[in-house]
Design an enzyme around this catalytic site. Sequence first.
Site, PDB file in Angstrom:
ATOM      1  N   GLU A  33      -2.337 -47.171  15.713  1.00  0.00           N
ATOM      2  CA  GLU A  33      -1.724 -47.386  14.550  1.00  0.00           C
ATOM      3  C   GLU A  33      -0.661 -48.667  15.180  1.00  0.00           C
ATOM      4  O   GLU A  33       0.334 -48.208  15.555  1.00  0.00           O
ATOM      5  CB  GLU A  33      -0.942 -46.501  13.963  1.00  0.00           C
ATOM      6  CG  GLU A  33      -0.246 -46.939  12.651  1.00  0.00           C
ATOM      7  CD  GLU A  33       0.968 -46.349  12.230  1.00  0.00           C
ATOM      8  OE1 GLU A  33       1.467 -46.279  10.956  1.00  0.00           O
ATOM      9  OE2 GLU A  33       1.544 -45.949  13.153  1.00  0.00           O
ATOM     10  N   ASP A  82      -0.518 -42.570  16.562  1.00  0.00           N
ATOM     11  CA  ASP A  82       0.635 -42.805  15.866  1.00  0.00           C
ATOM     12  C   ASP A  82       1.456 -43.749  16.272  1.00  0.00           C
ATOM     13  O   ASP A  82       2.057 -43.472  17.374  1.00  0.00           O
ATOM     14  CB  ASP A  82       1.112 -41.789  14.865  1.00  0.00           C
ATOM     15  CG  ASP A  82       2.294 -41.989  13.914  1.00  0.00           C
ATOM     16  OD1 ASP A  82       1.919 -42.669  13.031  1.00  0.00           O
ATOM     17  OD2 ASP A  82       3.408 -41.907  14.384  1.00  0.00           O
TER      18      ASP A  82
END
EC number: 2.4.1.18
Length: 675
Positions: free
Chosen positions: A392, A339
Amino acid sequence: MCAKLAVSEKVEVPGLVRNDPWLKPFEKEIIGRINRYEKRLGDINAEYGSLEGFTEAYKDLGLRFVEQKGVWVYREWAPEAYALNLIGDFNDWNRESHPLRKTEGGIWEIKLKEAELPENSRLKVHVRGRNGLHDRIPAYAHRVVQDAQTADFAMEAFRERPFEWTDGDFSAKKAKAEPIIYEAHIGMASEDGRVADFEDFRRDVLPRIASLGYNTIQLMAVMEHPYYGSFGYHVSNFFAVSSRFGTPDDFRRLVNEAHSLGIAIIIDLVHSHSVKNFAEGLNQFDGTEGQYFHPGGRGYHLAWDSMLFNYGKPEVLRFLLSNVRYWLEEYHLDGFRFDGVTSLLYFHHGDHISFDSYEKYFEDVDWDAITYLQLASTVAHQTNPDAIIIAEDMSGMPGLCRPVSEGGFGFDFRLAMGIPDYWIKMLKEKQDDDWRMGDIWHTLTNRRAGEAVIAYAESHDQAIVGDKTLAFWLMDKEMYTHMNKGSESLVIDRGVALHKMIRLISATLGGEGYLTFMGNEFGHPEWIDFPREGNNWSHHYARRQWSLARNPFLKYIWLDDFDKAMVALLKKYEVFEGGECRQLNVDEKNHVLIYERAGLVFAFNFHPERSVPDYEFWVPKNGAYKVVLSSDHSDFGGHNRVDTNLKYGVSVGSKLSLYLPNRTVVVLENEPLEV
């Protein structure tokens, strides 16, 4: 066992530059990536013998029970602390009775006999440091629980026992070759207004995902986080399964059963930042700002209100890389979605930056963060060669999904974050008549050659507070009154048709893998809003209404069945292994876009009104073409305007002529003409 990696003495022109001449001006920076990685790896090998030895911190630090000696051993790295004392139920939270002894390398230690520390006792460590006296949760805690009355978190004296894994024959190799990912959040997986748990998900949701055909599940919020509404992105305890969802073994059972169904499990790995909380997190653990995070402003993310790791510090690297290995080994996971990679890579965190030139990829870059990511991908793939590692990233940083040896980062995929943003922008700002087929083609195919991406039409981001799901943008309040099959609505007809087309074109044109967020496959309405003061702590919008999906009287079932057919098509024809798409026809007048991939022809007619009875277009092969999927089929809420039993013969140099209804996609397979 992880092999010991050799350190190169000389780096030639990196493969990343050879493959992309536009990177030539940045060759020095890319060589620097390799050199810094090799230097750090050499230092690790010299001190710890191997990367494997370096990443065993979770076996050494924290609390563990040593069976052979019948003792509990607790070890904590807190180099600048003045004193540490173990406190808990076992000593009535006495902050002086059980002091730890400081050893080499800033590590503190205490040993207790089995009888002194009952299993399941709640514990903390009392730290005396420059910032005063604080009760903290050990950094390497494997089990953290929350008191139902006080909401206070504490470590639990957790005695690991062998788990009876039955997944020895499972491999994520096929899922890695063609990832079809079902993104899910355990807590909101129930239809009831409550926090669901691992058992709920294993019993009720896992069979549904298997029936849809998805081969990978990406789970959010698995690591412990104090605030439920953070969606799991403000992690406090990196080695602990969130206790609100169950026990470590509950999670293992979920993973084990998923593997038995042929489904890989990956989780969100949030190493880009950490919760700033003192009571639950790592912030100023030993009394100083610079233990795990950068001191001062560099260590604080203003937009996220969270702390930023110092990736250049060996002990922090050891903490994070051990964390990568821990989840793969201890829970048999098959990879991660890293992330916030853009934030991690750049000192500006990507805030208000448009990456519209190559220069911007190499400005304000955190070199230590790059080295960390290279090492993290190395650790993941050494621990599990079939691990699926996804970034991401919204920057498009060159080399993110190329081998470290080429000057890359070693990831397998990155998320195509521009695609869902594009669809929402289209629905918000453009009328159907203004959709441009060339723009759709460009947006969905605009990615770096040789770097695989995961495409998606929407994820959880598109539906968090203040926005709507794709289905709700298409149909809005009409979903409350006209989703019954007997109810007619032009708004719903349009929404159902475009929802199917947007998903299929995103999946087949947008990347080398596909992702959906749970519920989006059947057009889950409304938005996502976690319990908070502003909504009176309601769970109403933090759940999934599964009963809508299979209700035979509602139109959701059409969208659900189409998703199942789409996934089956992706798998049967190995679409993601079929190479790049080949454009066959772009027709702005009729809103038609046609392309070929993996031997299939995908013909989209986005026109709001115009159906073409004999639409002609060139196809790459002669022979017979048969329909293998039509979004206009009545099973999917269509009008059966396409005869799926017909075969369309094409001879050399000829064009295929096809009835192409409006707001319909027809997928055709080529087969040799019968002689």
